[in-house]
Design a protein around this motif. Structure first.
Motif, PDB file in Angstrom:
ATOM      1  N   THR A  82      -2.855  65.156   4.614  1.00  0.00           N
ATOM      2  CA  THR A  82      -2.555  65.128   5.896  1.00  0.00           C
ATOM      3  C   THR A  82      -0.828  65.256   6.503  1.00  0.00           C
ATOM      4  N   ASP A 139       1.069  62.546  11.077  1.00  0.00           N
ATOM      5  CA  ASP A 139       0.839  62.209  12.314  1.00  0.00           C
ATOM      6  C   ASP A 139      -0.906  62.686  11.730  1.00  0.00           C
ATOM      7  N   CYS A 176      -2.438  64.338  10.685  1.00  0.00           N
ATOM      8  CA  CYS A 176      -3.415  66.190  11.107  1.00  0.00           C
ATOM      9  C   CYS A 176      -3.727  66.722   9.747  1.00  0.00           C
ATOM     10  N   LYS A 197      -7.957  62.089  13.581  1.00  0.00           N
ATOM     11  CA  LYS A 197      -6.770  62.717  14.544  1.00  0.00           C
ATOM     12  C   LYS A 197      -6.905  61.717  15.665  1.00  0.00           C
ATOM     13  N   ASP A 198      -6.464  61.123  16.136  1.00  0.00           N
ATOM     14  CA  ASP A 198      -6.996  60.224  17.474  1.00  0.00           C
ATOM     15  C   ASP A 198      -7.648  60.661  18.437  1.00  0.00           C
ATOM     16  N   GLY A 199      -9.060  60.545  17.313  1.00  0.00           N
ATOM     17  CA  GLY A 199     -10.132  60.452  18.129  1.00  0.00           C
ATOM     18  C   GLY A 199     -10.738  61.714  18.026  1.00  0.00           C
ATOM     19  N   CYS A 200     -10.285  62.808  17.541  1.00  0.00           N
ATOM     20  CA  CYS A 200     -10.777  64.050  17.183  1.00  0.00           C
ATOM     21  C   CYS A 200     -10.903  64.671  15.606  1.00  0.00           C
ATOM     22  N   THR A 201     -12.328  65.515  15.526  1.00  0.00           N
ATOM     23  CA  THR A 201     -12.760  66.480  14.156  1.00  0.00           C
ATOM     24  C   THR A 201     -12.303  66.981  14.179  1.00  0.00           C
ATOM     25  N   GLN A 235     -15.222  59.407  21.015  1.00  0.00           N
ATOM     26  CA  GLN A 235     -15.049  60.806  20.483  1.00  0.00           C
ATOM     27  C   GLN A 235     -15.299  61.509  20.951  1.00  0.00           C
ATOM     28  N   CYS A 294     -13.388  62.561  24.202  1.00  0.00           N
ATOM     29  CA  CYS A 294     -12.901  63.393  24.104  1.00  0.00           C
ATOM     30  C   CYS A 294     -12.519  64.824  23.708  1.00  0.00           C
ATOM     31  N   LYS A 338     -11.582  67.563  26.738  1.00  0.00           N
ATOM     32  CA  LYS A 338     -11.565  69.077  26.314  1.00  0.00           C
ATOM     33  C   LYS A 338     -11.948  70.269  26.675  1.00  0.00           C
TER      34      LYS A 338
END
Length: 106
Positions: free
Chosen positions: A25, A28, A30, A59-63, A93, A96, A100
């Motif tokens: 990764t 950050d 990612c 990452k930041d609550g997202c997959t 999530q 999020c 989005k």
């Protein structure tokens, strides 16, 4: 990472043939898979999946699955689901993804 983000299939495949780590990764958090999914690079995603990349990095609550959904990359979503990408989400999530998706549609 950059080859995955930009969709450079031949570069990604060459790196994978030389046993490049698929689960590295960025600072950050990612992953290469997340970058490829976000940008809809089907062949890169499939190449990573063939090497058993972790599909549930967060990452930041997202997959990766959430990023593909957010950006409307249907074939990428299908490929991730075929590899059993986790669909159960925490409340954060789900929020999020909902935010989005709504902002992408509108």
């Amino acid at each position: 990472m950059l080859a995955c983000q930009k969709g450079h299939d031949s570069v990604v495949k060459a790196l994978l043939e030389k046993n490049a780590s698929v689960d590295t990764t960025e600072k950050d958090g990612c992953s290469a898979l997340m970058l490829a999914c976000q940008n809809g690079h089907d062949s890169v995603v499939k190449a990573l999946l063939e090497k058993n990349v972790s599909v549930d990095t967060i990452k930041d609550g997202c997959t990766a699955l959430m990023l593909a959904c957010q950006n409307g990359h249907d074939s990428v979503v299908k490929a991730l689901l075929e590899k059993n990408a986790r669909q159960k989400k925490t409340a954060v999530q789900r929020s999020c993804l909902l935010v989005k998706t709504v902002t992408t549609v509108w």
